[in-house]
Design a protein around this motif. Structure first.
Motif, mmCIF file in Angstrom:
data_model
loop_
_atom_site.group_PDB
_atom_site.id
_atom_site.type_symbol
_atom_site.label_atom_id
_atom_site.label_comp_id
_atom_site.label_asym_id
_atom_site.label_seq_id
_atom_site.Cartn_x
_atom_site.Cartn_y
_atom_site.Cartn_z
ATOM 1 N N ASP A 123 10.144 -6.217 4.140
ATOM 2 C CA ASP A 123 9.507 -6.377 5.450
ATOM 3 C C ASP A 123 10.596 -6.748 6.452
ATOM 4 O O ASP A 123 10.708 -7.885 6.890
ATOM 5 C CB ASP A 123 8.435 -7.473 5.325
ATOM 6 C CG ASP A 123 7.612 -7.645 6.587
ATOM 7 O OD1 ASP A 123 7.831 -6.899 7.562
ATOM 8 O OD2 ASP A 123 6.745 -8.532 6.601
ATOM 9 N N ARG A 168 0.437 -5.735 4.422
ATOM 10 C CA ARG A 168 1.471 -4.804 3.953
ATOM 11 C C ARG A 168 0.970 -3.363 4.003
ATOM 12 O O ARG A 168 1.708 -2.458 4.388
ATOM 13 C CB ARG A 168 1.939 -5.182 2.545
ATOM 14 C CG ARG A 168 2.763 -6.472 2.538
ATOM 15 C CD ARG A 168 3.439 -6.690 1.210
ATOM 16 N NE ARG A 168 4.403 -5.654 0.914
ATOM 17 C CZ ARG A 168 5.696 -5.680 1.259
ATOM 18 N NH1 ARG A 168 6.192 -6.710 1.903
ATOM 19 N NH2 ARG A 168 6.495 -4.678 0.949
ATOM 20 N N HIS A 201 0.811 -2.015 7.580
ATOM 21 C CA HIS A 201 2.128 -1.740 8.179
ATOM 22 C C HIS A 201 2.960 -0.771 7.339
ATOM 23 O O HIS A 201 4.179 -0.721 7.469
ATOM 24 C CB HIS A 201 2.888 -3.054 8.395
ATOM 25 C CG HIS A 201 2.295 -3.892 9.479
ATOM 26 N ND1 HIS A 201 1.321 -4.849 9.231
ATOM 27 C CD2 HIS A 201 2.494 -3.898 10.814
ATOM 28 C CE1 HIS A 201 0.975 -5.412 10.376
ATOM 29 N NE2 HIS A 201 1.667 -4.851 11.350
ATOM 30 N N LEU A 240 3.942 -0.901 4.368
ATOM 31 C CA LEU A 240 4.941 -1.538 3.510
ATOM 32 C C LEU A 240 4.558 -1.420 2.038
ATOM 33 O O LEU A 240 5.288 -1.865 1.169
ATOM 34 C CB LEU A 240 5.104 -3.017 3.892
ATOM 35 C CG LEU A 240 5.735 -3.226 5.271
ATOM 36 C CD1 LEU A 240 5.597 -4.660 5.709
ATOM 37 C CD2 LEU A 240 7.198 -2.808 5.263
#
Length: 92
Positions: free
Chosen positions: A22, A59, A62, A64
């Protein structure tokens, strides 16, 4: 001679279990809340499931980690059933 330009690199998503870092700290607050919960509960993660769920949702939101249904990540009991299936039997 060798022709290095003939092969093109095709990026692919990471396998399950590998997570991109991140870099922009987009989910840092969620991670910190989860880690504090773990520390406060002697690292008993069963007491921090809500924080864990929020962190994983961040996560996924985004990009991720791969989008997964929360049920598959062990949060079946914390997910509202879809309204279309509320009073239906799920058997074929």
């Amino acid at each position: 001679g060798m022709n290095f330009g003939s092969k093109t690199f095709k990026p692919r998503p990471p396998d399950k279990g590998s997570f991109p870092l991140d870099h922009f700290g987009e989910c840092k607050a969620f991670k910190e809340t989860f880690m504090k919960c773990l520390r406060d509960n002697h690292f008993d993660n069963s007491k921090c499931r809500l924080q864990s769920k929020s962190y994983l949702e961040c996560r996924m939101d985004h990009q991720l980690m791969a989008k997964e249904p929360m049920e598959k990540l062990g949060f079946k009991d914390m997910v509202d059933p879809p309204s279309s299936q509320t009073n239906q039997d799920c058997k074929p």
